[in-house]
Design a protein around this motif. Structure first.
Motif, PDB file in Angstrom:
ATOM      1  N   ALA A  22       0.829  -1.281   0.076  1.00 32.00           N
ATOM      2  CA  ALA A  22      -0.027  -0.033  -0.026  1.00 32.00           C
ATOM      3  C   ALA A  22       1.013   1.334  -0.061  1.00 32.00           C
ATOM      4  N   GLY A  23       0.594   2.241  -1.057  1.00 28.79           N
ATOM      5  CA  GLY A  23       1.437   3.231  -1.083  1.00 28.79           C
ATOM      6  C   GLY A  23       1.380   3.808  -2.588  1.00 28.79           C
ATOM      7  N   LEU A  24       2.005   4.935  -2.932  1.00 29.55           N
ATOM      8  CA  LEU A  24       2.210   5.407  -4.168  1.00 29.55           C
ATOM      9  C   LEU A  24       3.077   4.514  -5.077  1.00 29.55           C
ATOM     10  N   ASP A  25       4.061   3.838  -4.678  1.00 35.23           N
ATOM     11  CA  ASP A  25       4.818   3.154  -5.765  1.00 35.23           C
ATOM     12  C   ASP A  25       4.021   1.869  -5.832  1.00 35.23           C
ATOM     13  N   TYR A  26       3.321   1.404  -5.089  1.00 38.35           N
ATOM     14  CA  TYR A  26       2.419   0.376  -5.578  1.00 38.35           C
ATOM     15  C   TYR A  26       0.959   0.721  -6.132  1.00 38.35           C
ATOM     16  N   GLY A  27       0.811   1.908  -6.563  1.00 35.27           N
ATOM     17  CA  GLY A  27      -0.174   2.391  -7.183  1.00 35.27           C
ATOM     18  C   GLY A  27      -1.549   2.610  -6.271  1.00 35.27           C
ATOM     19  N   GLY A  28      -1.295   2.676  -5.012  1.00 41.01           N
ATOM     20  CA  GLY A  28      -2.497   2.578  -3.912  1.00 41.01           C
ATOM     21  C   GLY A  28      -2.322   1.289  -3.279  1.00 41.01           C
ATOM     22  N   LEU A  29      -3.278   0.246  -3.499  1.00 38.21           N
ATOM     23  CA  LEU A  29      -3.403  -0.796  -2.797  1.00 38.21           C
ATOM     24  C   LEU A  29      -3.105  -1.675  -4.022  1.00 38.21           C
TER      25      LEU A  29
END
Length: 168
Positions: A22-29
């Motif tokens: 979860a986070g920006l580098d994962y595109g959100g979830l």
């Protein structure tokens, strides 16, 4: 008589990781794939859902102490870094995802077998003027954002090696 022998061992420097988080580098979830052509450098792409729409990111990561149990990292990327989602209650919905550059830092913690890691990062997103224009217009119209936008974002992810070296 003296006999000397040397043996050269070619080390596979490349490594590929696949993760969820979860986070920006994962595109959100979402998921993230990272290819490390050399120990200190990784190129990644992430794809996920940010509660407004599908989103993506791609970038580079620099590993300061690769192979250590705790490895500090620096990250630069381009992709999703803001989203606005409004539900009007009558079935009408407004959702938009905004893209731009982000930079961050964090740590990767290796598991005992050296094949998996946890990632914890903090990012500073450089949000677009289009995002700020819409955000300000909505606030001026009386829309309350709860929570309000934060100047930083956070990532947590779990990654595992799918090829190449396993323990630096």
């Amino acid at each position: 008589m003296f006999i000397a022998s040397t043996r050269a061992i070619a080390q596979n420097e490349q490594k590929t990781l696949l993760g969820i988080g979860a986070g920006l580098d994962y595109g959100g979830l979402g998921i993230k794939a990272e290819f490390q052509p050399i120990r200190h450098l990784g190129a990644f792409a992430g794809f996920g859902y940010n509660f407004a729409s599908a989103a993506y990111n791609a970038g580079l990561s620099f590993k300061l102490l690769p192979g250590k149990k705790i490895c500090p990292t620096l990250v630069a990327m381009y992709g999703y870094n803001a989203a606005i989602k409004l539900d009007y209650g009558n079935g009408e919905r407004h959702a938009k995802t905004y893209y731009g550059p982000s930079v961050g830092a964090g740590i990767e913690t290796l598991t005992r077998d050296g094949k998996k890691n946890w990632t914890f990062e903090i990012f500073v997103p450089f949000r677009s003027s289009a995002f700020h224009t819409e955000y300000d217009a909505l606030k001026d119209a009386g829309v309350e954002f709860n929570p309000d936008i934060l100047p930083v974002t956070f990532t947590i992810g779990y990654n595992f090696s799918i090829g190449g070296r396993t323990n630096d």
